[in-house]
Design a protein around this motif. Structure first.
Motif, PDB file in Angstrom:
ATOM      1  N   VAL A 139       1.120  -1.291   0.098  1.00 31.65           N
ATOM      2  CA  VAL A 139       0.149   0.177   0.112  1.00 31.65           C
ATOM      3  C   VAL A 139       0.891   0.940   0.133  1.00 31.65           C
ATOM      4  CG1 VAL A 139      -1.648  -0.877   0.924  1.00 31.65           C
ATOM      5  CG2 VAL A 139      -0.023  -0.142   2.334  1.00 31.65           C
ATOM      6  N   ASP A 140       0.123   2.123  -0.532  1.00 31.42           N
ATOM      7  CA  ASP A 140       1.467   3.204  -0.356  1.00 31.42           C
ATOM      8  C   ASP A 140       1.036   4.135   0.691  1.00 31.42           C
ATOM      9  OD1 ASP A 140       2.085   5.599  -1.398  1.00 31.42           O
ATOM     10  OD2 ASP A 140       1.446   6.239  -2.069  1.00 31.42           O
ATOM     11  N   LEU A 141       1.903   3.987   1.828  1.00 35.95           N
ATOM     12  CA  LEU A 141       2.591   4.168   3.017  1.00 35.95           C
ATOM     13  C   LEU A 141       2.212   5.868   3.132  1.00 35.95           C
ATOM     14  CD1 LEU A 141       4.800   1.701   4.487  1.00 35.95           C
ATOM     15  CD2 LEU A 141       2.609   2.008   4.792  1.00 35.95           C
ATOM     16  N   ARG A 142       2.795   6.244   1.735  1.00 34.07           N
ATOM     17  CA  ARG A 142       3.064   8.194   1.836  1.00 34.07           C
ATOM     18  C   ARG A 142       1.379   8.977   1.784  1.00 34.07           C
ATOM     19  NH1 ARG A 142       7.223   7.963  -2.248  1.00 34.07           N
ATOM     20  NH2 ARG A 142       6.146   5.914  -2.935  1.00 34.07           N
ATOM     21  N   SER A 143       0.302   8.023   1.543  1.00 36.06           N
ATOM     22  CA  SER A 143      -1.217   8.639   0.561  1.00 36.06           C
ATOM     23  C   SER A 143      -1.735   8.934   2.140  1.00 36.06           C
ATOM     24  CB  SER A 143      -1.971   7.074   0.306  1.00 36.06           C
ATOM     25  OG  SER A 143      -3.255   7.809   0.006  1.00 36.06           O
ATOM     26  N   PRO A 144      -2.434  10.287   1.889  1.00 35.62           N
ATOM     27  CA  PRO A 144      -3.177  10.870   2.770  1.00 35.62           C
ATOM     28  C   PRO A 144      -4.014   9.747   3.042  1.00 35.62           C
ATOM     29  CG  PRO A 144      -2.286  12.502   1.406  1.00 35.62           C
ATOM     30  CD  PRO A 144      -2.303  11.307   0.623  1.00 35.62           C
ATOM     31  N   GLY A 145      -4.479   8.981   2.178  1.00 37.07           N
ATOM     32  CA  GLY A 145      -5.599   8.020   2.080  1.00 37.07           C
ATOM     33  C   GLY A 145      -5.834   6.634   2.466  1.00 37.07           C
ATOM     34  N   LEU A 146      -3.708   6.261   3.097  1.00 42.30           N
ATOM     35  CA  LEU A 146      -4.012   5.347   3.826  1.00 42.30           C
ATOM     36  C   LEU A 146      -4.153   4.688   4.507  1.00 42.30           C
ATOM     37  CD1 LEU A 146      -1.368   2.725   3.644  1.00 42.30           C
ATOM     38  CD2 LEU A 146      -0.205   4.609   6.011  1.00 42.30           C
ATOM     39  N   PRO A 147      -5.485   5.580   6.051  1.00 44.59           N
ATOM     40  CA  PRO A 147      -6.001   5.011   6.820  1.00 44.59           C
ATOM     41  C   PRO A 147      -7.350   3.698   6.551  1.00 44.59           C
ATOM     42  CG  PRO A 147      -5.720   7.038   7.532  1.00 44.59           C
ATOM     43  CD  PRO A 147      -4.778   6.756   5.778  1.00 44.59           C
ATOM     44  N   SER A 148      -8.112   4.535   4.949  1.00 49.15           N
ATOM     45  CA  SER A 148      -9.015   3.992   4.716  1.00 49.15           C
ATOM     46  C   SER A 148      -8.666   2.673   3.928  1.00 49.15           C
ATOM     47  CB  SER A 148      -9.805   4.934   4.034  1.00 49.15           C
ATOM     48  OG  SER A 148      -8.791   5.662   2.667  1.00 49.15           O
ATOM     49  N   ARG A 149      -7.906   2.312   3.295  1.00 47.59           N
ATOM     50  CA  ARG A 149      -7.516   2.070   2.173  1.00 47.59           C
ATOM     51  C   ARG A 149      -6.718   0.939   3.157  1.00 47.59           C
ATOM     52  NH1 ARG A 149      -8.310   1.991  -1.836  1.00 47.59           N
ATOM     53  NH2 ARG A 149      -7.055   3.112  -2.999  1.00 47.59           N
ATOM     54  N   LEU A 150      -6.525   1.269   4.361  1.00 49.75           N
ATOM     55  CA  LEU A 150      -5.740   0.023   5.205  1.00 49.75           C
ATOM     56  C   LEU A 150      -6.874  -0.229   5.956  1.00 49.75           C
ATOM     57  CD1 LEU A 150      -2.530   1.758   7.318  1.00 49.75           C
ATOM     58  CD2 LEU A 150      -2.330  -0.468   5.563  1.00 49.75           C
ATOM     59  N   ALA A 151      -7.796   0.362   6.109  1.00 49.67           N
ATOM     60  CA  ALA A 151      -9.270  -0.205   7.011  1.00 49.67           C
ATOM     61  C   ALA A 151     -10.064  -1.782   5.673  1.00 49.67           C
ATOM     62  CB  ALA A 151      -9.762   0.650   7.423  1.00 49.67           C
ATOM     63  N   GLU A 152      -9.815  -0.643   4.391  1.00 44.62           N
ATOM     64  CA  GLU A 152     -10.436  -1.836   3.392  1.00 44.62           C
ATOM     65  C   GLU A 152     -10.083  -2.989   3.142  1.00 44.62           C
ATOM     66  OE1 GLU A 152     -10.148  -2.218  -1.524  1.00 44.62           O
ATOM     67  OE2 GLU A 152     -10.027  -0.497  -0.549  1.00 44.62           O
ATOM     68  N   LEU A 153      -8.672  -3.216   3.812  1.00 42.27           N
ATOM     69  CA  LEU A 153      -7.791  -4.300   3.193  1.00 42.27           C
ATOM     70  C   LEU A 153      -7.815  -5.286   4.487  1.00 42.27           C
ATOM     71  CD1 LEU A 153      -4.738  -2.671   1.164  1.00 42.27           C
ATOM     72  CD2 LEU A 153      -6.549  -4.355   0.431  1.00 42.27           C
ATOM     73  N   ALA A 154      -7.429  -4.942   5.900  1.00 40.23           N
ATOM     74  CA  ALA A 154      -7.362  -5.235   6.794  1.00 40.23           C
ATOM     75  C   ALA A 154      -8.480  -6.169   7.285  1.00 40.23           C
ATOM     76  CB  ALA A 154      -7.931  -3.916   8.179  1.00 40.23           C
ATOM     77  N   GLY A 155      -9.377  -5.779   6.582  1.00 36.42           N
ATOM     78  CA  GLY A 155     -10.598  -7.079   6.329  1.00 36.42           C
ATOM     79  C   GLY A 155     -10.507  -8.075   6.148  1.00 36.42           C
ATOM     80  N   GLN A 156      -9.093  -8.569   5.342  1.00 38.45           N
ATOM     81  CA  GLN A 156      -8.442  -9.536   4.556  1.00 38.45           C
ATOM     82  C   GLN A 156      -7.401 -10.740   6.113  1.00 38.45           C
ATOM     83  OE1 GLN A 156      -9.409 -10.936   1.692  1.00 38.45           O
ATOM     84  NE2 GLN A 156     -10.517  -9.029   1.036  1.00 38.45           N
ATOM     85  N   GLU A 157      -7.464 -11.592   6.007  1.00 35.98           N
ATOM     86  CA  GLU A 157      -7.792 -12.499   7.276  1.00 35.98           C
ATOM     87  C   GLU A 157      -5.974 -13.082   6.721  1.00 35.98           C
ATOM     88  OE1 GLU A 157      -8.715 -16.413   9.419  1.00 35.98           O
ATOM     89  OE2 GLU A 157      -8.791 -16.420   7.776  1.00 35.98           O
ATOM     90  N   LYS A 158      -5.953 -13.073   5.700  1.00 33.87           N
ATOM     91  CA  LYS A 158      -4.782 -13.841   5.610  1.00 33.87           C
ATOM     92  C   LYS A 158      -3.555 -12.659   4.946  1.00 33.87           C
ATOM     93  CE  LYS A 158      -5.620 -18.125   4.601  1.00 33.87           C
ATOM     94  NZ  LYS A 158      -4.542 -19.512   3.507  1.00 33.87           N
ATOM     95  N   LEU A 159      -3.987 -11.160   5.374  1.00 38.50           N
ATOM     96  CA  LEU A 159      -2.561  -9.942   4.986  1.00 38.50           C
ATOM     97  C   LEU A 159      -2.239  -9.671   6.103  1.00 38.50           C
ATOM     98  CD1 LEU A 159      -2.191  -7.148   3.263  1.00 38.50           C
ATOM     99  CD2 LEU A 159      -3.469  -6.079   4.595  1.00 38.50           C
ATOM    100  N   VAL A 160      -1.169 -10.053   6.146  1.00 32.59           N
ATOM    101  CA  VAL A 160      -0.355 -10.096   7.504  1.00 32.59           C
ATOM    102  C   VAL A 160       0.996  -9.621   7.565  1.00 32.59           C
ATOM    103  CG1 VAL A 160      -0.625 -12.543   7.820  1.00 32.59           C
ATOM    104  CG2 VAL A 160       1.664 -12.168   6.677  1.00 32.59           C
ATOM    105  N   GLY A 161       1.013  -8.207   6.349  1.00 38.42           N
ATOM    106  CA  GLY A 161       2.430  -6.897   6.595  1.00 38.42           C
ATOM    107  C   GLY A 161       2.267  -6.681   5.110  1.00 38.42           C
ATOM    108  N   VAL A 162       3.079  -5.239   5.681  1.00 34.58           N
ATOM    109  CA  VAL A 162       2.745  -4.823   4.044  1.00 34.58           C
ATOM    110  C   VAL A 162       4.769  -4.579   3.920  1.00 34.58           C
ATOM    111  CG1 VAL A 162       0.990  -3.469   4.229  1.00 34.58           C
ATOM    112  CG2 VAL A 162       2.944  -2.281   4.762  1.00 34.58           C
ATOM    113  N   ARG A 163       5.058  -4.202   2.455  1.00 34.93           N
ATOM    114  CA  ARG A 163       5.886  -3.893   1.592  1.00 34.93           C
ATOM    115  C   ARG A 163       6.028  -2.919   1.299  1.00 34.93           C
ATOM    116  NH1 ARG A 163      10.777  -7.836  -0.458  1.00 34.93           N
ATOM    117  NH2 ARG A 163       9.792  -7.725  -2.562  1.00 34.93           N
TER     118      ARG A 163
END
Length: 285
Positions: free
Chosen positions: A87-111
């Motif tokens: 995910v774009d860690l520098r994006s102002p919209g990061l929290p909403s993007r993470l909220a969308e993806l965090a519901g995926q059980e197998k998402l364990v990290g980012v790079r």
């Protein structure tokens, strides 16, 4: 403490992709052998051959499209135990993007592919650090992909976020082909002083002389890593299919498998799966 129970064995670092020359621009001409598709049916027989039960699929493109695709693969393939996406860690919209993806059980990290950033202190930029702060809110790990020249920035970043889980990919890519350990070894040991950082025993064969390395080439580097991190914070990874530029899957994994035979069974179990399971907080299976 490392548990002495028998753990499932996990390859903590591998990739899948559908090759696209416009997207996979990091694959240079000397990497022509991996300019093709690599998918779960290609990896599963290799895992079986070395007696491993699953793997962690790690991003190879800096795109949300790839992250969603990897999560789709993981939903269909039980042996894909987790996904380290982008995910774009520098994006102002990061929290909403993470909220969308965090519901995926197998998402364990980012790079983020920091190794390709020309600024050695890229990870210390304000917008990037703000993004790292959000990962803790969603209980996601961060994979640190750097060259030795970026170790100084990594030390400062990991120290700044003591509650964030970090894992160093590919032991920070020391110049194994040149047989040099400094200043990599000193920087690595300083970085390892942060207890919130783990390290993947991966990616070494492509830092050695491609298809001309000897097993003993890696021992001095593994000695440094084990002394710095201890067995409790290390995990085996293949970096497949990138590793095939320099070695077969079995040979790449064999470097670590052979090295850990000198350790007690409980420590072997941790390095071969238990530490990965604990670090990434993998779901029970």
């Amino acid at each position: 403490m490392i548990s002495s129970k028998i753990q499932k064995k996990i390859d903590a670092h591998q990739h899948f992709w559908q090759y696209d020359p416009t997207e996979h621009t990091w694959m240079t001409d000397e990497m022509a052998a991996i300019r093709r598709d690599f998918l779960p049916p290609d990896l599963k027989p290799l895992l079986d051959r070395v007696g491993f039960d699953g793997g962690i699929a790690v991003q190879a493109r800096q795109s949300l499209e790839e992250t969603r695709w990897l999560l789709e693969l993981a939903a269909r393939c039980e042996f894909i135990r987790g996904v380290v996406g982008w995910v774009d860690l520098r994006s102002p919209g990061l929290p909403s993007r993470l909220a969308e993806l965090a519901g995926q059980e197998k998402l364990v990290g980012v790079r983020h592919i920091v190794q390709d950033e020309p600024d050695n202190e890229f990870m210390l930029r304000e917008d990037f650090r703000r993004g790292i702060a959000h990962l803790e809110e969603f209980d996601l790990a961060y994979d640190v992909l750097i060259y030795p020249r970026q170790l100084g920035a990594a030390i400062r970043l990991v120290e700044e976020f003591p509650r964030q889980r970090f894992v160093l990919d590919h032991i920070a890519k020391p110049p194994i082909a040149e047989g040099k350990r400094e200043p990599w070894a000193t920087g690595l040991c300083q970085l390892a002083q942060s207890p919130n950082l783990y390290c993947k025993l991966s990616g070494m064969v492509t830092e050695a002389r491609w298809k001309a390395w000897q097993a003993d080439d890696f021992r001095p580097y593994l000695d440094v890593v084990f002394e710095a991190f201890g067995a409790e914070r290390l995990m085996i990874g293949s970096d497949w299919p990138v590793c095939t530029l320099s070695a077969s899957y079995e040979a790449a994994m064999g470097i670590v498998l052979d090295y850990v035979t000198q350790l007690p069974p409980a420590e072997q179990n941790g390095i071969l799966g238990g530490n990965c399971e604990r670090f990434y907080k993998l779901a029970a299976w």
